[in-house]
Design an enzyme around this catalytic site. Structure first.
Site, PDB file in Angstrom:
ATOM      1  N   GLU A  31      51.820  37.645  38.138  1.00 45.51           N
ATOM      2  CA  GLU A  31      51.240  38.868  37.586  1.00 45.51           C
ATOM      3  C   GLU A  31      51.853  39.140  36.217  1.00 45.51           C
ATOM      4  O   GLU A  31      52.946  39.736  36.120  1.00 45.51           O
ATOM      5  CB  GLU A  31      51.525  40.060  38.508  1.00 45.51           C
ATOM      6  CG  GLU A  31      50.960  39.922  39.897  1.00 45.51           C
ATOM      7  CD  GLU A  31      50.771  41.287  40.560  1.00 45.51           C
ATOM      8  OE1 GLU A  31      49.630  41.575  40.973  1.00 45.51           O
ATOM      9  OE2 GLU A  31      51.738  42.067  40.643  1.00 45.51           O
TER      10      GLU A  31
ATOM     11  N   GLY B 252      46.979  46.744  35.266  1.00 40.82           N
ATOM     12  CA  GLY B 252      46.452  48.084  35.046  1.00 40.82           C
ATOM     13  C   GLY B 252      45.996  48.342  33.628  1.00 40.82           C
ATOM     14  O   GLY B 252      45.725  49.475  33.248  1.00 40.82           O
TER      15      GLY B 252
ATOM     16  N   ASN C 178      46.617  45.676  46.715  1.00 38.27           N
ATOM     17  CA  ASN C 178      47.866  46.436  46.603  1.00 38.27           C
ATOM     18  C   ASN C 178      47.481  47.860  46.207  1.00 38.27           C
ATOM     19  O   ASN C 178      47.122  48.105  45.064  1.00 38.27           O
ATOM     20  CB  ASN C 178      48.767  45.786  45.539  1.00 38.27           C
ATOM     21  CG  ASN C 178      50.022  46.593  45.277  1.00 38.27           C
ATOM     22  OD1 ASN C 178      50.328  47.560  46.003  1.00 38.27           O
ATOM     23  ND2 ASN C 178      50.766  46.223  44.243  1.00 38.27           N
TER      24      ASN C 178
ATOM     25  N   HIS D 151      57.583  43.094  43.104  1.00 39.53           N
ATOM     26  CA  HIS D 151      56.525  43.519  42.192  1.00 39.53           C
ATOM     27  C   HIS D 151      57.162  43.989  40.884  1.00 39.53           C
ATOM     28  O   HIS D 151      58.244  44.573  40.888  1.00 39.53           O
ATOM     29  CB  HIS D 151      55.693  44.643  42.824  1.00 39.53           C
ATOM     30  CG  HIS D 151      54.429  44.899  42.064  1.00 39.53           C
ATOM     31  ND1 HIS D 151      54.408  45.640  40.903  1.00 39.53           N
ATOM     32  CD2 HIS D 151      53.154  44.483  42.270  1.00 39.53           C
ATOM     33  CE1 HIS D 151      53.156  45.664  40.440  1.00 39.53           C
ATOM     34  NE2 HIS D 151      52.384  44.966  41.243  1.00 39.53           N
TER      35      HIS D 151
ATOM     36  N   SER E  60      44.581  43.134  36.570  1.00 42.19           N
ATOM     37  CA  SER E  60      43.214  43.506  36.195  1.00 42.19           C
ATOM     38  C   SER E  60      42.148  42.560  36.760  1.00 42.19           C
ATOM     39  O   SER E  60      41.158  42.269  36.089  1.00 42.19           O
ATOM     40  CB  SER E  60      43.077  43.627  34.669  1.00 42.19           C
ATOM     41  OG  SER E  60      43.930  44.647  34.178  1.00 42.19           O
TER      42      SER E  60
ATOM     43  N   GLU F 200      56.623  46.433  39.126  1.00 40.68           N
ATOM     44  CA  GLU F 200      56.921  47.875  39.089  1.00 40.68           C
ATOM     45  C   GLU F 200      58.238  48.173  39.802  1.00 40.68           C
ATOM     46  O   GLU F 200      58.936  49.122  39.457  1.00 40.68           O
ATOM     47  CB  GLU F 200      55.732  48.650  39.690  1.00 40.68           C
ATOM     48  CG  GLU F 200      54.545  48.627  38.721  1.00 40.68           C
ATOM     49  CD  GLU F 200      53.171  48.648  39.381  1.00 40.68           C
ATOM     50  OE1 GLU F 200      53.065  48.990  40.566  1.00 40.68           O
ATOM     51  OE2 GLU F 200      52.197  48.304  38.670  1.00 40.68           O
TER      52      GLU F 200
ATOM     53  N   LYS G 239      49.333  50.366  45.938  1.00 40.35           N
ATOM     54  CA  LYS G 239      50.395  51.072  45.191  1.00 40.35           C
ATOM     55  C   LYS G 239      50.557  52.484  45.750  1.00 40.35           C
ATOM     56  O   LYS G 239      50.402  52.683  46.960  1.00 40.35           O
ATOM     57  CB  LYS G 239      50.103  51.040  43.689  1.00 40.35           C
ATOM     58  CG  LYS G 239      49.850  49.609  43.187  1.00 40.35           C
ATOM     59  CD  LYS G 239      49.857  49.471  41.700  1.00 40.35           C
ATOM     60  CE  LYS G 239      49.591  48.011  41.331  1.00 40.35           C
ATOM     61  NZ  LYS G 239      49.699  47.761  39.895  1.00 40.35           N
TER      62      LYS G 239
HETATM   63  P1  13P Z   1      45.714  45.931  38.655  1.00 40.49           P
HETATM   64  O1  13P Z   1      44.767  45.066  39.435  1.00 40.49           O
HETATM   65  O2  13P Z   1      45.440  47.393  38.794  1.00 40.49           O
HETATM   66  O3  13P Z   1      45.867  45.473  37.241  1.00 40.49           O
HETATM   67  O4  13P Z   1      47.166  45.729  39.344  1.00 40.49           O
HETATM   68  C1  13P Z   1      47.630  44.446  39.573  1.00 40.49           C
HETATM   69  C2  13P Z   1      48.831  44.538  40.438  1.00 40.49           C
HETATM   70  O5  13P Z   1      49.874  44.999  40.031  1.00 40.49           O
HETATM   71  C3  13P Z   1      48.694  44.084  41.837  1.00 40.49           C
HETATM   72  O6  13P Z   1      49.936  44.001  42.453  1.00 40.49           O
END
Ligand code: 13P
Length: 246
Positions: free
Chosen positions: A171, A177, A14, A100, A210, A102, A16
């Site tokens: 997640e 992150g 992803n 997601h 992560s 976010e 982002k």
């Molecule tokens: P990270 O791997 O950067 O922690 O992000 C995970 C994520 O949100 C994947 O959709």
């Protein structure tokens, strides 16, 4: 309950809100030169809308598929700024991340909307990867299972037929992150609860938060973890390939 071996592994990157024409081209070419990107595992990259045609074009004929990061609940009409599932399918994008954390957090997406996006995607032949996960405060209050089940409830209500056609991703928000990964045991426990709640031995459940080359193998060794949704580490081709190899 677990039938791990019959579920094909899946590793999805992803990206982002990251990328540029030049940078994407370099990253994708680097992924393409690796022969181990075959058969045993589905591999895909979920890129920003504007770069979908570029990714589809570069990855054409390869074992790596392309996904989007969101989709409209609407099929067409006066919805400025939206992109429909049929448009994704039209340009060769066969996967999409929905719900997601976010998007839930910054765009107030409800679980009911996420369920509507699942249907919109499947109607257009696009496979949704449905994200769920609790906040740190939920876990500290011992509420993580309830929170995740609430998020899953409208998806489960779509019926077993629909559930068999999608992919889930657990997640935990506190692990995204942050460099804090859920331990393999914590993740396995939740994946097992999710599988039991969804009453599906076949649905693939990815872990995200992560995931790095260094922790991927121990996560993938867990019986109910069928792959990963990778954020930051998917922006580095070598790191992403090491996760796929794991
Ligand atoms: P990270 O791997 O950067 O922690 O992000 C995970 C994520 O949100 C994947 O959709």
């Amino acid at each position: 309950m677990s039938v791990h071996s019959s579920r094909k592994r899946l590793v999805a990157g992803n990206w982002k809100l990251n990328g540029s024409l030049d940078g994407n081209s370099r990253l994708l070419q680097e992924l393409l030169v690796r022969p181990e990107m075959q058969a045993e595992c589905d591999v895909l990259v979920c890129v920003p809308y504007v770069y979908l045609p570029q990714a589809v074009s570069i990855l054409k004929g390869s074992a790596i598929a392309v996904g989007a990061q969101d989709v409209s609940v609407h099929a067409k009409g006066a919805y400025t700024g939206e992109v429909s599932a049929a448009m994704l399918a039209d340009i060769g994008c066969r996967w999409v991340i929905v719900g997601h954390s976010e998007r839930r957090q910054y765009h107030q997406e409800s679980s009911a909307q996420v369920a509507a996006k699942v249907l919109a995607a499947l109607n257009a032949g696009v496979t949704p990867i449905v994200c769920v996960g609790e906040q740190l405060a939920d876990r500290q209050a011992g509420q993580e299972v309830c929170v995740v089940q609430d998020q899953l409830e409208p998806i489960k209500a779509l019926g077993a037929q629909i559930v068999s056609r999608l992919v889930l991703a657990y997640e935990p928000v506190w692990a995204i992150g942050t460099g804090l990964t859920a331990s393999p045991q914590q993740a396995q426990q939740m994946h097992q609860q999710i599988r039991a709640y969804m009453e599906s031995d076949q649905v693939r459940i990815l872990y995200g938060g992560s995931v790095k080359a260094d922790n991927a193998a121990e996560l993938f060794a867990m019986p109910d973890i069928d792959g990963a949704l990778v954020g930051g580490a998917s922006l580095d081709a070598q790191e992403f390939l090491r996760i796929v190899a794991a």
